[in-house]
Every structure is written in C-alpha cells, then in structure tokens.
Scaffold this motif. Structure first.
Motif, PDB file in Angstrom:
ATOM      1  N   ASP A  52      52.768  89.788  95.598  1.00  0.00           N
ATOM      2  CA  ASP A  52      53.921  89.464  96.442  1.00  0.00           C
ATOM      3  C   ASP A  52      54.737  90.687  96.862  1.00  0.00           C
ATOM      4  N   ARG A  53      54.169  91.869  96.721  1.00  0.00           N
ATOM      5  CA  ARG A  53      54.867  93.061  97.191  1.00  0.00           C
ATOM      6  C   ARG A  53      55.078  92.991  98.700  1.00  0.00           C
ATOM      7  N   CYS A  54      54.103  92.430  99.392  1.00  0.00           N
ATOM      8  CA  CYS A  54      54.222  92.290 100.848  1.00  0.00           C
ATOM      9  C   CYS A  54      55.419  91.408 101.218  1.00  0.00           C
ATOM     10  N   ILE A  55      55.662  90.369 100.437  1.00  0.00           N
ATOM     11  CA  ILE A  55      56.774  89.466 100.721  1.00  0.00           C
ATOM     12  C   ILE A  55      58.108  90.123 100.360  1.00  0.00           C
ATOM     13  N   ARG A  56      58.145  90.751  99.187  1.00  0.00           N
ATOM     14  CA  ARG A  56      59.397  91.379  98.759  1.00  0.00           C
ATOM     15  C   ARG A  56      59.829  92.487  99.706  1.00  0.00           C
ATOM     16  N   GLU A  57      58.859  93.292 100.161  1.00  0.00           N
ATOM     17  CA  GLU A  57      59.184  94.458 100.983  1.00  0.00           C
ATOM     18  C   GLU A  57      58.983  94.216 102.477  1.00  0.00           C
ATOM     19  N   LYS A  58      58.532  93.018 102.829  1.00  0.00           N
ATOM     20  CA  LYS A  58      58.249  92.672 104.221  1.00  0.00           C
ATOM     21  C   LYS A  58      57.391  93.746 104.880  1.00  0.00           C
ATOM     22  N   ARG A  59      56.239  93.974 104.296  1.00  0.00           N
ATOM     23  CA  ARG A  59      55.298  94.979 104.777  1.00  0.00           C
ATOM     24  C   ARG A  59      53.892  94.414 104.639  1.00  0.00           C
ATOM     25  N   MET A  60      52.941  95.032 105.342  1.00  0.00           N
ATOM     26  CA  MET A  60      51.552  94.650 105.162  1.00  0.00           C
ATOM     27  C   MET A  60      51.078  95.138 103.800  1.00  0.00           C
ATOM     28  N   CYS A  61      49.934  94.655 103.367  1.00  0.00           N
ATOM     29  CA  CYS A  61      49.428  94.958 102.028  1.00  0.00           C
ATOM     30  C   CYS A  61      49.394  96.471 101.775  1.00  0.00           C
ATOM     31  N   TYR A  62      49.865  96.858 100.594  1.00  0.00           N
ATOM     32  CA  TYR A  62      49.949  98.281 100.251  1.00  0.00           C
ATOM     33  C   TYR A  62      48.593  98.905  99.946  1.00  0.00           C
ATOM     34  N   LYS A  63      47.561  98.085  99.724  1.00  0.00           N
ATOM     35  CA  LYS A  63      46.251  98.615  99.352  1.00  0.00           C
ATOM     36  C   LYS A  63      45.623  99.345 100.533  1.00  0.00           C
ATOM     37  N   GLU A  64      45.119 100.515 100.275  1.00  0.00           N
ATOM     38  CA  GLU A  64      44.547 101.354 101.325  1.00  0.00           C
ATOM     39  C   GLU A  64      43.029 101.215 101.326  1.00  0.00           C
ATOM     40  N   ASP A  65      42.515 100.468 102.281  1.00  0.00           N
ATOM     41  CA  ASP A  65      41.073 100.305 102.434  1.00  0.00           C
ATOM     42  C   ASP A  65      40.781  99.931 103.876  1.00  0.00           C
ATOM     43  N   ASP A  66      39.606  99.389 104.144  1.00  0.00           N
ATOM     44  CA  ASP A  66      39.204  99.132 105.531  1.00  0.00           C
ATOM     45  C   ASP A  66      39.905  97.934 106.169  1.00  0.00           C
ATOM     46  N   VAL A  67      40.660  97.185 105.387  1.00  0.00           N
ATOM     47  CA  VAL A  67      41.434  96.084 105.969  1.00  0.00           C
ATOM     48  C   VAL A  67      42.537  96.637 106.868  1.00  0.00           C
ATOM     49  N   LYS A  68      42.988  97.865 106.626  1.00  0.00           N
ATOM     50  CA  LYS A  68      43.991  98.492 107.494  1.00  0.00           C
ATOM     51  C   LYS A  68      43.485  98.590 108.930  1.00  0.00           C
ATOM     52  N   GLU A  69      42.206  98.917 109.066  1.00  0.00           N
ATOM     53  CA  GLU A  69      41.584  98.993 110.384  1.00  0.00           C
ATOM     54  C   GLU A  69      41.603  97.624 111.053  1.00  0.00           C
ATOM     55  N   LEU A  70      41.302  96.587 110.268  1.00  0.00           N
ATOM     56  CA  LEU A  70      41.294  95.230 110.801  1.00  0.00           C
ATOM     57  C   LEU A  70      42.692  94.791 111.216  1.00  0.00           C
ATOM     58  N   GLU A  71      43.702  95.148 110.440  1.00  0.00           N
ATOM     59  CA  GLU A  71      45.081  94.779 110.774  1.00  0.00           C
ATOM     60  C   GLU A  71      45.421  95.189 112.199  1.00  0.00           C
ATOM     61  N   GLN A  72      45.115  96.433 112.539  1.00  0.00           N
ATOM     62  CA  GLN A  72      45.456  96.944 113.854  1.00  0.00           C
ATOM     63  C   GLN A  72      44.700  96.224 114.950  1.00  0.00           C
ATOM     64  N   LEU A  73      43.406  95.974 114.720  1.00  0.00           N
ATOM     65  CA  LEU A  73      42.598  95.266 115.712  1.00  0.00           C
ATOM     66  C   LEU A  73      43.116  93.854 115.945  1.00  0.00           C
ATOM     67  N   VAL A  74      43.531  93.188 114.876  1.00  0.00           N
ATOM     68  CA  VAL A  74      44.056  91.826 114.982  1.00  0.00           C
ATOM     69  C   VAL A  74      45.344  91.814 115.799  1.00  0.00           C
ATOM     70  N   LEU A  75      46.210  92.764 115.544  1.00  0.00           N
ATOM     71  CA  LEU A  75      47.484  92.809 116.267  1.00  0.00           C
ATOM     72  C   LEU A  75      47.291  93.106 117.752  1.00  0.00           C
ATOM     73  N   GLU A  76      46.233  93.847 118.096  1.00  0.00           N
ATOM     74  CA  GLU A  76      45.990  94.217 119.490  1.00  0.00           C
ATOM     75  C   GLU A  76      45.239  93.144 120.266  1.00  0.00           C
ATOM     76  N   ALA A  77      44.635  92.191 119.582  1.00  0.00           N
ATOM     77  CA  ALA A  77      43.779  91.199 120.241  1.00  0.00           C
ATOM     78  C   ALA A  77      44.583  90.046 120.854  1.00  0.00           C
ATOM     79  N   ASP A  78      44.022  89.472 121.917  1.00  0.00           N
ATOM     80  CA  ASP A  78      44.619  88.315 122.582  1.00  0.00           C
ATOM     81  C   ASP A  78      43.870  87.034 122.248  1.00  0.00           C
ATOM     82  N   GLY A  79      42.668  87.168 121.713  1.00  0.00           N
ATOM     83  CA  GLY A  79      41.861  86.014 121.333  1.00  0.00           C
ATOM     84  C   GLY A  79      40.910  86.408 120.218  1.00  0.00           C
TER      85      GLY A  79
END
Length: 223
Positions: A52-79
């Motif tokens: 729940d660090r993401c909820i407490r700090e209102k941030r994306m997951c603190y873990k540094e791995d390839d999901v960070k790449e996916l986060e950006q792609l998801v935010l940029e996508a329209d579908g």
C-alpha cells in the motif's frame, strides 16, 4: 493519431503473441489508427505485495522493473487489446502481476483511462478450456479503470476466443473461426477508439465550459 496498445500476457512466443498482433493488424486497417505492442515475455515483472505504499504516497509502484515501461505505454494509449493464454481457467501470473502493479493509476492519474476502448483475447489448448472465464479477468481490469469494453463484431460477444490445440501460432492460425473473432475484435476496438478519442476531446472542452471538475475515487483510501 489514436494509439491502440496490444499486450500479450504469455511468457513464451506462441499463439497469444500471434493473436494479439493479428488483432492489431486488423485494427490498423482503420485509417488514422496507430498500434504498439508489448509482451510480458522475457520481462522482469515483480509481484504486488500489497504494501500500500502506492496508496499512502499516491505514486505508482516503487519497484523498478519492466512494468515501468508498461506504465508509460498504458498512459499514452487511446485503446487496448489484451491477450492471455488460459492457465487453470484464468489468465497468466505475469499478466495478473501487471494488472496488480497498475492498480494506483486511478489515484496517480485520475481519469487517465476513463472512456478508452478496450478488448480482450484468450486462447486455450482445448475447445472449451476456460477462454470465457479468463476473458472475465481481463474485462474486470478494464471495468475497474473505467474503460469501455468492446466484445467485437457479430458473434464475438465478450471478446476473441481461440482454440489452439496446443499448437502455438500455427495452432491458432488453424482455428479459422477463433481467429475471425480476434480480427473482428481488432476492428471493433479500432472503431471504438476513433469514436472515443474524438468524443473525449469534445467532452473535455464541454466539461471545462460547464465548470465540472474531475470526479475522484468513491472509496476513501486514507490509511
């Protein structure tokens, strides 16, 4: 140009990658659509530990791995077109981990995925091997993030469903009916993405004129 992101939830190169890419090809037949592709295969993906660090700090997951790449792609996508092989009547652990890790989007980027079009594809080694139950897990992710679910063109209903006979991409390609639902889904998501992309722009202008703010999450996440 509206962007549709295809996500393969399979840890190997086979039927799921093939099906998602075929759906993207069908989507790209609609003029004005751009597609991108991302796969969990060979990616470093850590599991959510519900700290729940993401909820407490209102941030994306603190873990540094390839999901960070996916986060950006998801935010940029329209579908979105998301596919998974069926594992025990459900989606893969890798795709589930991605969904879990994307949980705080609704807090960190409120409304970022709202009213974006999305469709799901599942592939099973047996004819009735859990394709529809696995689809529900992907669709639930879409609904949680306020996306608009596309079932596909006539006969697809809840999404693309393929019987691979455990034959990888070749097995998927041989299921002509199943691949028909996959391509129909791709075209449906593309059309809906064009409509929702134009509609979101118009609504943003109208909402500003009306002085309507951004609705926050119903649940109070204070810990």
């Amino acid at each position: 140009m509206p962007v549709i992101l295809g996500i393969s939830g399979s840890p190997r190169k086979g039927a799921t990658e093939y099906a998602v890419q075929e759906a993207l090809k069908a989507a790209a037949e609609i003029p004005g659509i751009t597609t991108r592709f991302w796969t969990v295969r060979a990616k470093k993906i850590q599991f959510c530990t519900h700290c729940d660090r993401c909820i407490r700090e209102k941030r994306m997951c603190y873990k540094e791995d390839d999901v960070k790449e996916l986060e950006q792609l998801v935010l940029e996508a329209d579908g979105f077109i998301v596919g998974s092989p069926v594992y025990d009547m459900n989606i893969t652990a890798q795709l589930t981990a991605c969904f879990n890790r994307l949980r705080p989007i609704f807090l960190v980027h409120p409304g970022a995925l709202r009213n974006k079009a999305a469709g799901a594809i599942t592939l099973g080694g047996t004819r009735h091997g859990g394709q529809e139950t696995a689809l529900i897990s992907i669709i639930d992710f879409f609904l949680m993030h306020e996306m608009l679910v596309c079932g596909g063109t006539g006969g697809c209903y809840s999404g693309g469903k393929v019987w691979t006979r455990d034959g990888l991409a070749k097995g998927a390609a041989e299921d002509e009916v199943g691949m028909g639902t996959v391509r129909g889904l791709g075209r449906a998501v593309a059309e809906a993405t064009m409509v929702t992309s134009l509609g979101r722009e118009a609504w943003a202008t109208k909402k500003a004129a009306l002085g309507l703010g951004e609705a926050g999450p119903i649940r109070d996440h204070q810990i």
